[in-house]
Enzyme design. Sequence first.
Site, PDB file in Angstrom:
ATOM      1  N   PHE A   1     -14.479 -23.844  -4.207  1.00 28.79           N
ATOM      2  CA  PHE A   1     -13.305 -22.984  -4.366  1.00 28.79           C
ATOM      3  C   PHE A   1     -12.326 -23.334  -3.261  1.00 28.79           C
ATOM      4  CE2 PHE A   1     -12.437 -18.744  -6.545  1.00 28.79           C
ATOM      5  CZ  PHE A   1     -12.938 -19.129  -7.765  1.00 28.79           C
ATOM      6  N   GLU A  58      -9.649 -19.682 -10.335  1.00 33.39           N
ATOM      7  CA  GLU A  58      -9.620 -20.884  -9.502  1.00 33.39           C
ATOM      8  C   GLU A  58     -10.781 -21.818  -9.851  1.00 33.39           C
ATOM      9  OE1 GLU A  58      -8.495 -19.647  -5.657  1.00 33.39           O
ATOM     10  OE2 GLU A  58      -9.578 -21.246  -4.661  1.00 33.39           O
ATOM     11  N   GLN A  72      -1.284 -11.317  -1.694  1.00 35.98           N
ATOM     12  CA  GLN A  72      -1.611 -12.636  -2.237  1.00 35.98           C
ATOM     13  C   GLN A  72      -1.083 -12.802  -3.657  1.00 35.98           C
ATOM     14  OE1 GLN A  72      -5.888 -13.974  -3.209  1.00 35.98           O
ATOM     15  NE2 GLN A  72      -5.259 -15.247  -1.494  1.00 35.98           N
ATOM     16  N   HIS A 114      -2.002 -10.655  -6.948  1.00 37.37           N
ATOM     17  CA  HIS A 114      -3.444 -10.660  -7.170  1.00 37.37           C
ATOM     18  C   HIS A 114      -4.210  -9.773  -6.221  1.00 37.37           C
ATOM     19  CE1 HIS A 114      -7.208 -12.287  -8.542  1.00 37.37           C
ATOM     20  NE2 HIS A 114      -7.508 -12.805  -7.369  1.00 37.37           N
ATOM     21  N   ARG A 156      -6.335 -14.582   1.798  1.00 43.54           N
ATOM     22  CA  ARG A 156      -7.766 -14.530   1.487  1.00 43.54           C
ATOM     23  C   ARG A 156      -8.201 -15.794   0.755  1.00 43.54           C
ATOM     24  NH1 ARG A 156     -10.919 -13.122  -3.077  1.00 43.54           N
ATOM     25  NH2 ARG A 156      -9.115 -12.494  -4.296  1.00 43.54           N
ATOM     26  N   LEU A 159      -5.260 -13.335 -14.940  1.00 46.63           N
ATOM     27  CA  LEU A 159      -5.759 -14.396 -14.066  1.00 46.63           C
ATOM     28  C   LEU A 159      -6.349 -15.586 -14.816  1.00 46.63           C
ATOM     29  CD1 LEU A 159      -6.298 -15.044 -11.015  1.00 46.63           C
ATOM     30  CD2 LEU A 159      -8.647 -14.375 -11.469  1.00 46.63           C
ATOM     31  N   HIS A 161      -1.579 -15.077  -6.585  1.00 43.92           N
ATOM     32  CA  HIS A 161      -2.505 -16.112  -7.052  1.00 43.92           C
ATOM     33  C   HIS A 161      -1.689 -17.170  -7.790  1.00 43.92           C
ATOM     34  CE1 HIS A 161      -5.859 -18.060  -9.030  1.00 43.92           C
ATOM     35  NE2 HIS A 161      -6.703 -17.304  -8.353  1.00 43.92           N
ATOM     36  N   ARG A 205      -4.494 -20.529  -1.561  1.00 44.89           N
ATOM     37  CA  ARG A 205      -3.677 -19.983  -2.651  1.00 44.89           C
ATOM     38  C   ARG A 205      -2.208 -19.842  -2.278  1.00 44.89           C
ATOM     39  NH1 ARG A 205      -7.979 -15.379  -4.711  1.00 44.89           N
ATOM     40  NH2 ARG A 205      -9.316 -16.875  -5.776  1.00 44.89           N
TER      41      ARG A 205
HETATM   42  C1  LIG Z   1      -9.138 -11.124 -12.672  1.00 44.19           C
HETATM   43  C2  LIG Z   1      -9.667 -11.109 -11.281  1.00 44.19           C
HETATM   44  C3  LIG Z   1     -10.629 -12.011 -10.894  1.00 44.19           C
HETATM   45  C4  LIG Z   1     -11.130 -11.999  -9.599  1.00 44.19           C
HETATM   46  N1  LIG Z   1     -12.096 -12.906  -9.273  1.00 44.19           N
HETATM   47  C5  LIG Z   1     -12.635 -12.858  -8.016  1.00 44.19           C
HETATM   48  C6  LIG Z   1     -13.691 -13.752  -7.660  1.00 44.19           C
HETATM   49  O1  LIG Z   1     -14.159 -14.551  -8.462  1.00 44.19           O
HETATM   50  N2  LIG Z   1     -14.181 -13.683  -6.418  1.00 44.19           N
HETATM   51  C7  LIG Z   1     -13.717 -12.803  -5.486  1.00 44.19           C
HETATM   52  O2  LIG Z   1     -14.221 -12.784  -4.372  1.00 44.19           O
HETATM   53  N3  LIG Z   1     -12.723 -11.938  -5.817  1.00 44.19           N
HETATM   54  C8  LIG Z   1     -12.182 -11.939  -7.046  1.00 44.19           C
HETATM   55  N4  LIG Z   1     -11.182 -11.070  -7.377  1.00 44.19           N
HETATM   56  C9  LIG Z   1     -10.828 -10.017  -6.434  1.00 44.19           C
HETATM   57  C10 LIG Z   1     -11.868  -8.920  -6.478  1.00 44.19           C
HETATM   58  O3  LIG Z   1     -12.318  -8.735  -7.795  1.00 44.19           O
HETATM   59  C11 LIG Z   1     -11.337  -7.588  -5.937  1.00 44.19           C
HETATM   60  O4  LIG Z   1     -10.715  -7.785  -4.721  1.00 44.19           O
HETATM   61  C12 LIG Z   1     -12.498  -6.636  -5.763  1.00 44.19           C
HETATM   62  O5  LIG Z   1     -13.242  -6.520  -6.950  1.00 44.19           O
HETATM   63  C13 LIG Z   1     -12.063  -5.256  -5.301  1.00 44.19           C
HETATM   64  O6  LIG Z   1     -13.221  -4.452  -5.249  1.00 44.19           O
HETATM   65  P1  LIG Z   1     -13.214  -3.005  -4.634  1.00 44.19           P
HETATM   66  O7  LIG Z   1     -14.603  -2.500  -4.716  1.00 44.19           O
HETATM   67  O8  LIG Z   1     -12.552  -3.019  -3.311  1.00 44.19           O
HETATM   68  O9  LIG Z   1     -12.274  -2.162  -5.604  1.00 44.19           O
HETATM   69  P2  LIG Z   1     -12.228  -2.043  -7.198  1.00 44.19           P
HETATM   70  O10 LIG Z   1     -13.223  -2.872  -7.890  1.00 44.19           O
HETATM   71  O11 LIG Z   1     -10.794  -2.199  -7.536  1.00 44.19           O
HETATM   72  O12 LIG Z   1     -12.652  -0.540  -7.444  1.00 44.19           O
HETATM   73  C14 LIG Z   1     -11.834   0.527  -7.064  1.00 44.19           C
HETATM   74  C15 LIG Z   1     -12.517   1.810  -7.463  1.00 44.19           C
HETATM   75  O13 LIG Z   1     -11.774   2.888  -6.917  1.00 44.19           O
HETATM   76  C16 LIG Z   1     -11.529   3.861  -7.914  1.00 44.19           C
HETATM   77  N5  LIG Z   1     -10.331   4.589  -7.548  1.00 44.19           N
HETATM   78  C17 LIG Z   1      -9.109   4.088  -7.252  1.00 44.19           C
HETATM   79  N6  LIG Z   1      -8.266   5.088  -6.931  1.00 44.19           N
HETATM   80  C18 LIG Z   1      -8.970   6.236  -7.029  1.00 44.19           C
HETATM   81  C19 LIG Z   1      -8.671   7.619  -6.851  1.00 44.19           C
HETATM   82  N7  LIG Z   1      -7.446   8.017  -6.495  1.00 44.19           N
HETATM   83  N8  LIG Z   1      -9.628   8.534  -7.079  1.00 44.19           N
HETATM   84  C20 LIG Z   1     -10.876   8.163  -7.457  1.00 44.19           C
HETATM   85  N9  LIG Z   1     -11.228   6.861  -7.630  1.00 44.19           N
HETATM   86  C21 LIG Z   1     -10.277   5.934  -7.421  1.00 44.19           C
HETATM   87  C22 LIG Z   1     -11.435   3.075  -9.198  1.00 44.19           C
HETATM   88  O14 LIG Z   1     -11.651   3.890 -10.302  1.00 44.19           O
HETATM   89  C23 LIG Z   1     -12.549   2.055  -8.967  1.00 44.19           C
HETATM   90  O15 LIG Z   1     -13.782   2.627  -9.301  1.00 44.19           O
HETATM   91  C24 LIG Z   1     -10.645 -11.079  -8.666  1.00 44.19           C
HETATM   92  C25 LIG Z   1      -9.663 -10.180  -9.047  1.00 44.19           C
HETATM   93  C26 LIG Z   1      -9.169 -10.201 -10.344  1.00 44.19           C
HETATM   94  C27 LIG Z   1      -8.092  -9.255 -10.732  1.00 44.19           C
END
Ligand SMILES: Cc1cc2nc3c(=O)[nH]c(=O)nc-3n(C[C@H](O)[C@H](O)[C@H](O)COP(=O)(O)OP(=O)(O)OC[C@H]3O[C@@H](n4cnc5c(N)ncnc54)[C@H](O)[C@@H]3O)c2cc1C
Length: 603
Positions: free
Chosen positions: A121, A253, A234, A380, A415, A250, A236, A309
């Site tokens: 990556f 990558e 970021q 992203h 990142r 998306l 992407h 990126r």
């Molecule tokens: C399409 C895509 C592909 C990606 N691929 C990769 C990858 O291959 N590798 C990598 O390292 N990263 C990748 N990323 C980035 C990565 O997926 C995210 O940065 C990461 O999943 C964020 O995880 P998190 O647990 O911080 O939050 P999230 O998974 O966004 O979860 C947030 C949680 O908070 C809850 N929430 C939000 N606001 C509130 C509120 N006010 N009250 C109650 N609940 C709330 C939501 O319901 C959810 O449950 C990708 C991102 C995208 C969009």
Amino acid sequence: MTDYQTVEHDVLVIGAGGAGLRAAIEAAAQGVSVGLVCKSLLGKAHTVMAEGGMAAAMANVDDRDNWRVHFADTMRGGQYVNNWRMAELHAKEAPERVKELEAWGALFDRTPDGRILQRNFGGHRYPRLAHVGDRTGLELIRTLQDHGIHQGLDVHMECTVLTLLKDGDRAAGAFAYDRERGRFRLFKAKAVVVATGGIGRAYKITTNSWEGTGDGHSLAYHAGAALQDMEFVQFHPTGMIWPPSVRGILVTEAVRGEGGVLKNRDGRRFMFDNIPDLYKAQTADDPEEGWRYTQGDKDARRPPELLTRDHVARMIVREVREGRGSPHGGVFLDIAWVKQKIPKSEEHIKRKLPSMYHQFMQLAGVDITKEPMEIGPTTHYVMGGIRVDGDTQMSTVPGLFACGECAAGLHGANRLGGNSLSDLIVFGQRAGEHAARFAAQNGAAGIDEAQIQVAEREALLPFDSLTGEGPYQVQDSLQETMQDLVGIVRAQHEMEEALSRLETLKERARCVSVRGNREYNPGWHTALDLKNLLTVSEAITRSAIERKESRGGHFRDDYPDKDPAYAAFNLVVRKGADGEMQIAREQIPPMPDHLKAVIEEMK
Ligand SMILES: Cc1cc2nc3c(=O)[nH]c(=O)nc-3n(C[C@H](O)[C@H](O)[C@H](O)COP(=O)(O)OP(=O)(O)OC[C@H]3O[C@@H](n4cnc5c(N)ncnc54)[C@H](O)[C@@H]3O)c2cc1C
């Protein structure tokens, strides 16, 4: 008199993505009671969309890899404004966290000798991303969810937190509403973990799901916590751009990791035209060397498509601006060309990139095994977020912790792909552990009724407003403002214009009106999101104005170069006593000699 249901937990985790789930599992393992709240259904968090993999220096594919290389790669990628302690812990602990997932039932792709397979990556020197095809996030969520269910977590689904509550300086709980009935819920807790993900919905073109409205950033800010480095957003390089209905989705990558190349309208691989000094020694001299790298040749260096990126996104923008773009305003990403190198390339592509194959086939009518994809940059990820202590993940508010995308520090100015999923499990685990400890060491907190009444009144305001303007109009104007004026290429006068528009939008947001009742009312939900979107947009814009240089995800037309003076501090915003946003420069603590030595050695 406010009408609400009261629920009490030792630790309240807000967010059920990878970070929140991992934090909740850890807190429960420490023997405290845990409540887990999420806006959508359990299993639907944004993490489920993650594709390419999670970075961990396990050295399964290349035995030269180790935590020191991963640490140096992360710091270089973040352009040295990262929280070095977080980068160190992340690089050291990610392999253990990944193996733990395997022990909990995650089915990773395998090397021929049965170990977890790792792929290339951008910005990672060696193949480092543990993955499950291009559906890694789904497997991560499935595994954590399955494991978490058996830890006795109390899950509150479709429940949106509106305000964090405090007892003096200390976090004491949250006020929320459930989407199904529109009723209020009061959560009392001894410690609160915010794990609410990103801010992508502040922009028009984004990979983020509807949940990415910066709630945690905004909740923490209004509760008195500091936000850090919000200018670093970021973009992407590879999002879908055509047809318009799919713009922003998306394109992983992993396509480039598997040998995909970027070409302009004239078929030129423009990424070879400009390789930053910082990466010259690590980048292939020609396409043949780049191809060998993607196929695992240890003597080859990475192709320029796998540079960081921020750089790749800016190179694409340059091609488009200078008239060498694709018909719909992007460039071409070609994986089909590997047929020149690999027999049965169609099967190979479908096996390595199954989601991408289906995504383009079904949404755009493009067969990626035969023709190039048209792609362009898309919002992203946010590197900036809640300022936390590197070891404990506690924010500047006692008892309030943050982890995952909503926390800042690990990634600095940019990142590296794959470093988010590993961030979630490393710092989710730490946040859960330390929140549980805080809860055990501190008694129950009190919450005065006045705070709750204010929160309730504010939430119900849109039902009383008679202006007639709906929340979607304000949301649209906000997204347009951020996309056009605080996007991938920034300039002082445009950002000042954005600030002034944000002031007007704040007024409009205060007066939006919604129709109907409180059950499953998406208009009401959008109205309540506006405060969060506006808070994070203002923080991004003010910080971007303050950083008069270009670094990582932050690129300024009027200050196109890096200024070493800006490497010495983080930009921190706080809510002032007058309720206005204040910005300050805070020195980055000096890096200890043993870590400096690692960076020197890896140069
Ligand atoms: C399409 C895509 C592909 C990606 N691929 C990769 C990858 O291959 N590798 C990598 O390292 N990263 C990748 N990323 C980035 C990565 O997926 C995210 O940065 C990461 O999943 C964020 O995880 P998190 O647990 O911080 O939050 P999230 O998974 O966004 O979860 C947030 C949680 O908070 C809850 N929430 C939000 N606001 C509130 C509120 N006010 N009250 C109650 N609940 C709330 C939501 O319901 C959810 O449950 C990708 C991102 C995208 C969009």
